[in-house]
Design a protein around this motif. Sequence first.
Motif, PDB file in Angstrom:
ATOM      1  N   GLN A 167      -2.183   2.753   5.627  1.00 15.28           N
ATOM      2  CA  GLN A 167      -1.933   1.547   6.411  1.00 15.28           C
ATOM      3  C   GLN A 167      -1.128   0.540   5.586  1.00 15.28           C
ATOM      4  N   GLY A 206      -7.816  -2.778   7.757  1.00 16.65           N
ATOM      5  CA  GLY A 206      -6.557  -3.503   7.636  1.00 16.65           C
ATOM      6  C   GLY A 206      -6.467  -4.674   8.597  1.00 16.65           C
ATOM      7  N   ASP A 215      -1.189   6.294   9.404  1.00 17.59           N
ATOM      8  CA  ASP A 215      -2.039   5.169   9.785  1.00 17.59           C
ATOM      9  C   ASP A 215      -1.173   3.947  10.082  1.00 17.59           C
ATOM     10  N   GLU A 216      -0.921   3.718  11.368  1.00 18.33           N
ATOM     11  CA  GLU A 216      -0.051   2.615  11.792  1.00 18.33           C
ATOM     12  C   GLU A 216       1.244   2.558  11.004  1.00 18.33           C
ATOM     13  N   GLN A 257       7.137  -0.267   4.185  1.00 16.89           N
ATOM     14  CA  GLN A 257       6.466   0.653   5.092  1.00 16.89           C
ATOM     15  C   GLN A 257       7.345   1.882   5.334  1.00 16.89           C
ATOM     16  N   ALA A 305      -1.131  -5.979  12.712  1.00 17.73           N
ATOM     17  CA  ALA A 305      -2.032  -4.847  12.497  1.00 17.73           C
ATOM     18  C   ALA A 305      -3.179  -4.824  13.495  1.00 17.73           C
ATOM     19  N   THR A 333      -9.149   4.408  10.536  1.00 19.24           N
ATOM     20  CA  THR A 333      -8.774   4.733   9.158  1.00 19.24           C
ATOM     21  C   THR A 333      -9.867   5.567   8.505  1.00 19.24           C
TER      22      THR A 333
END
Lengths: 367, 279, 311, 274, 274
Positions: D101, E155, D177-178, D159, E182, D63
């Motif tokens: 994230q 995260g 980010d994810e 999300q 995560a 990140t």
Amino acid sequence: MSRTTPMSPAPLVMLVAPLLPIAWQGGAPVYLPQSPAALACFAVSLGALLLRGTVRGSLAEAVLLLAGVVAAFAAPVLLIGQGLALAQAPGVWVHLAGGVLLLWRVLALVAPLDGAGRLAGPALFGLALVALWEILTRGFEVPAVLLPPPSAILAALAANAADLWDDFRQTVLKSVLRGYLIGCGAGFAVAILADRVPALARGLLPLGNLASAIPVVGIAPIMVMWFGFDWQSKAAVIVVMTFFPMLINTLAGLSSAERIQLDLMRSYGAGYWRTLVLLRLPSALPFLFNGLKINSTLALIGAIVAEFFGTPVVGMGFRISTQVARMNLDVVWASIAVAALTGSLLYGALALAERRATSWHPSFRKR
Amino acid sequence: MALAVLVLWYGGALWLNGPQAAEALTRSGTGWGTADLIRQAFAMKRPVLPTPDQVAVDLWNSLTGHPVTSIRNLLYHTAVTAGSALTGFAMGVVLGVALAAGIVQVRTLESSLLPWIIASQTIPILAIAPMIVVILGNMGFTGLLPKAVISMYLCFFPITVGMVKGLRSADPLALDLMRTYSATTRQTFRLLRLPAALPFLFASLKIAVAASVVGAIVGELPTGGQAGLGARLLSGSYYGQTVQIWSALVMSAVLSVALVAAVGAAERLFVRAGRGGAR
Amino acid sequence: ADKVTLQLKWVTQAQFAGYYVAAEKGFYKEAGLDVTIKAGGPDINPTQVIAAGGADVIVDWMPSALATREKGVPLVNIAQIFQTSGMMLTCRKDANIASPKDFKGNTLGVWFAGNEYPFLSWMSRLGYSTSGANPDVKVLKQGFNVDPLLQKQAACISTMTYNEYWQIIEAGVKPEELVVFKYQDQGVATLEDGLYTTEKQLADPKTVEKLARFVKASAKGWEYAAKNQAEAVDIVLAADASGAQTKEHQTTMMQEVAKLLEGSKKGTGYLDPADFDRTVEVLLSGASAPVISRKPEGAYSHAVFDAAAKL
Amino acid sequence: MAPDRPAAGRSVPEPARPIVDVRHLTLTYQTADKPVYALSDVSLTIGKGDFISLIGPSGCGKTTLMRVVADLEQPTSGEVTVNGMTPEQARLKRAYGYVFQAPALYPWRTVERNVMLPLEIMGLPRAERKARAAEQLRNVGLAGFEKKFPWQLSGGMQQRVSIARALAFEPELLLMDEPFGALDEITRDHLNLQLTQLWRRTRKTCIFVTHSIAEAVFLSTRIVVMSPRPGRILDVIDCDLPAERTLDIRETPEFAALAHRVRDGLKEGHSYDD
Amino acid sequence: MAPDRPAAGRSVPEPARPIVDVRHLTLTYQTADKPVYALSDVSLTIGKGDFISLIGPSGCGKTTLMRVVADLEQPTSGEVTVNGMTPEQARLKRAYGYVFQAPALYPWRTVERNVMLPLEIMGLPRAERKARAAEQLRNVGLAGFEKKFPWQLSGGMQQRVSIARALAFEPELLLMDEPFGALDEITRDHLNLQLTQLWRRTRKTCIFVTHSIAEAVFLSTRIVVMSPRPGRILDVIDCDLPAERTLDIRETPEFAALAHRVRDGLKEGHSYDD
Ligand SMILES: Nc1ncnc2c1ncn2[C@@H]1O[C@H](COP(=O)(O)OP(=O)(O)OP(=O)(O)O)[C@@H](O)[C@H]1O
Ligand SMILES: Nc1ncnc2c1ncn2[C@@H]1O[C@H](COP(=O)(O)OP(=O)(O)OP(=O)(O)O)[C@@H](O)[C@H]1O
Ligand SMILES: Cc1ncc(C[n+]2csc(CCO)c2C)c(N)n1
Ligand SMILES: [Mg+2]
Ligand SMILES: [Mg+2]
């Protein structure tokens, strides 16, 4: 959550009432059985307490208990009406105390109501407060020059309606509204300015703080000196008074946006104003309303206080200050009542607007 | 910045004092020019707006001309006012937080009490301040307490309003967490609601501490010619000693600003973990 | 010593010099009294204080005392300190005012709070309306100082001979630029600083005796103050907790106040029934809303003054 | 493990014009107790049209690296250029679409208005904004939720709103980010497919953080494997699978081999920890 | 797909005393525009010591179901008992440890003090609190971060703090909502192992939401497959793998078969959507 919380046994104190004198007549105590009216009231209160178990539903219970409360409040009124002295009569006061405690239960029962029922709680509470005031001032024979009973205030309200309306127009419609709008607007604008131009903020903020830190009572005579006797000086006082709370709240609100939310705006390359309008102001709204609400009451006080320091012969502050000196406390309280009502309405309107504008805020979302 | 303010101030003084100064000059006969007018306007005994140097000189004299404990020393009066303001502020914080806690925790209180707290604030204090002074005076409380009570009356409200909002601003998920722990109301209050309310609380405290000074001064007015900045304001106002009024105003402003700054310092101390949040 | 609490009508100033002098010079102590002097202020209503039990004796003006009496607080005058009224209307000559008939169309500053009744009574005697859409004279609620006159916001303002008038002078205005109308001269004077207590206190002979000692000691204080004005001013200045009073102003005030003490037939503190009757008449003749609705009975008593004289 | 390993990355067959160029980047967070070394001497070149996956243990600095590229964090030392400009200039040119994230939705805006937010900032006309938001919400399976507020959605749905928001304005450089971390396999597969199709169509440059090795292999042109804190680049793996990819590709031995290599890289790094 | 399918679940060999009993649970959220049907006639019995995984498409009601069990949401109809009590009574007895889908850490508390929060509420002595927090933080690989604030963590690290916090006070019933979502594969495997070991040792009842089929099969005694919104129970799959499980078990054919069955169940449900 659970609707059937048990009732506290506190209201049962009223059971002591029959043992104590409920009034004095010519130096002799009067006991409960000797006064049919008081006896009837006591029976109703007691009956409401005893029958509580037989009704279903919280609303029915509330209505039943309310009857008991009303009876407890009625007893002293009836006795005073018969010309009896209550000051040293614990019986009637114990009965009344029981009634007050019973009212607490009623309030708890009506608290979950929705819609128009939301008003039931504050209304009952207010009525009870006024009734207590009436009973206590008359029961303990408080001199009217200290604190008149509400009935006298109501009478004064009716008798002076025309004057009070003129005062309302002068104070609220002319001074308060204008001063409030300008003051809140200026506080908000300066907050934005201070936020935008930190250098300016460093110079301006301490001065702004300093200026706003001057007490109303100091400012009012000066404003009267500068802006004359009419509404302009009152509005100026309000501007100075409301500026600081708005400034502080706006600044706190502007810094309330979360870091990740700000990062998002940054990643869009959004400029200062966009970020302000799209992110920081919406997230500042709860704080802004906080300031607006506090100011709504301050503005009213400011105008009235400023009128103490010189006005043409009209205005709520004028009325209050002159009538105090004339010992017409009933007119004074009538004016205060008008002020309180106005302030509450103003506040209520803001609270409603807040609920509309910030329904997303956790404080409205969930209890 | 400060320079700009000074220039504005002198300009204002000229503007406001000008007419009277001109009159005074005319009265003394003989012709006069602009320079005379300016000199006269900046040196009036009873100016409408005193000049900064007049205020500064008066401040200096009243701060240093007498021992600190003397009733002629302004610092003494500032201390008197600060004393009742701080007492009232402390009482106001206790009352304000207690009411807010009650309103947030007890549903009965919320619906019935809040509207009346609001109504109470629309009562002009200047109208009831004398009553408070008289009634408390009869109960044997004189001096500091009545003034502190008036301060409290003024400053509990912003605290209550801010705290109610703040206490309700706790993140719903964080509240859920407390529920799963079956935390007592008190624990939820102390561990979650209170810390979450701190930003609101401090914004309110700053307003309240400024209000407490106003309250103390208002409380000093009805009691008339006694000690405190309010008394100085009052007598300055009666006897038309404008410069003395301004000195008292400056001192009260300085007092408020100092108190607000102290609250700000406390804020930085308590709310160290700033906002970061998710990334 | 017997305790007596005295509530003043206003802040500590030479207007009340006699009491402070009596306390400072030990006159009260000599009379076996322990006197507490409570300073007043614009928002301290002495009648309210005595009604609530916060004082035994108050200094008040008769219009206010009589109005309160009608409201059910049985105040009684036990001594009249100021024999004549110090109230006047002070006007600017440059507003073209030379006599009361020039008031028409002008703005006049008046103290409200009970002091407006003699004024209204005067205006109605002059035949001027003070309210309505187009009043003959425009009334302004005057604040606590003389700014409205200095700034020409009003043509005339209310002043006391011993206070506000001199503030105007101190501000640089010359006496010849002013015109003053004394209420005393206009025949609308009402009685000012007097000592009042409640009927209940007077019902007890012991209290009457105590108050007699108090009135006598106070009168002694006043007489001393009138004779030793410089000393009296110092005593007043020392008693002023705000430390804001100036010697200059208090000295003038002491001079003027001393004049108001004069003219008593039976010595300091005697209430002349004729003055009382005149006051009542002025108050009853108020235009639309008189201060009192009927002639008061028992609003003054000579019992204390007579007892004091015998001490 | 040698910091100049990325050089291998630069010699990819396709000699793309570098869009992101990171040189000797080091980032240390100063905290109250002791400093946190988040990134240490990271060098990486990303060409135009590349799809780069960052993979590495939790807390290794993925990140942080993205934030530096997006000009949300200032490097302690080292240099970053984006399109030949500083990250700040690139940001002001609105080159980035960033899926954080966490969803970072604005609670006072409905789902639809959250998606329209960047479009509003870019100054698109109203009708266009609405159309694009509707389309993107349909793509992520949230048609019918336009008028809901973020706190009325499940975690995965939030999300997806945030993904829709980033895709709606078609940025030059997509930083994710994810994004699919909170989604079930089926939804995730579906969105994976959509994403490669989008990428193939537009050839936007993407930097993508994921913990799923399969996802990384499936989506990327190159996979960057990072070491635990302080984050360094352990390996840069070229994914030379055909550009046209369907989900079946995951069953091929080439795919398995690549996945294996990534896993080994990851394990190697982890040996520090446990 | 028939809602009484869970009956099969109830006839598990091990006739455990039911800890959680959900009967005909329906939950509808009232919103400003139109209601959201989150759960529809869900029935499920969970025995003492069970490890139940909930798996289902995003937005299907998994979180809602857990929230009802934890007394954070009131059902529209149907009944839920926990340990024979109402959820509220169970909550008041502090039966639950809940790992939310978002970390829900308190920003004004350090990592360590976040973990100590429930212990403080339960009234544990100071030393004990500190020891337990240190142990749990070590378990999730966060030793050394005690004094950091949540926003100074990545995260995944925040997620791990939240897991440590739930494990620290050893609740009767552990509710975990995508706790490992995560995390990278290696860390995840490590925590998976730790969790089954913990579970084997203490036999706490667990309800676990995951999107990873492998994780569900590896950890659970039973897997509940849910349909898309409105959430219904599609299938309840018994995982009769040996209680003693190592990561290798994932290579066995039994494991593959179970995983396949779960995936089929999920796909079946999804056919509604795309
Ligand atoms: N604001 C900050 N202050 C101090 N330390 C920070 C801050 N932000 C991140 N860190 C630290 O930097 C390191 C890298 O964090 P980063 O968020 O980049 O990790 P990540 O690779 O994204 O991890 P994850 O997969 O868990 O999201 C972490 O050890 C974290 O504790
Ligand atoms: N407070 C709420 N108000 C209205 N609708 C809600 C609320 N909370 C959840 N929902 C709706 O309920 C449905 C189920 O949500 P839930 O959070 O249980 O899903 P989930 O299975 O946990 O999904 P995910 O895997 O994405 O977390 C969703 O459609 C969501 O929009
Ligand atoms: C509210 C109020 N304002 C003015 C006066 C008039 N007054 C009477 S004594 C005195 C002080 C000495 O001049 C003044 C100004 C009053 N009585 N009450
Ligand atoms: Mg990360
Ligand atoms: Mg969920």
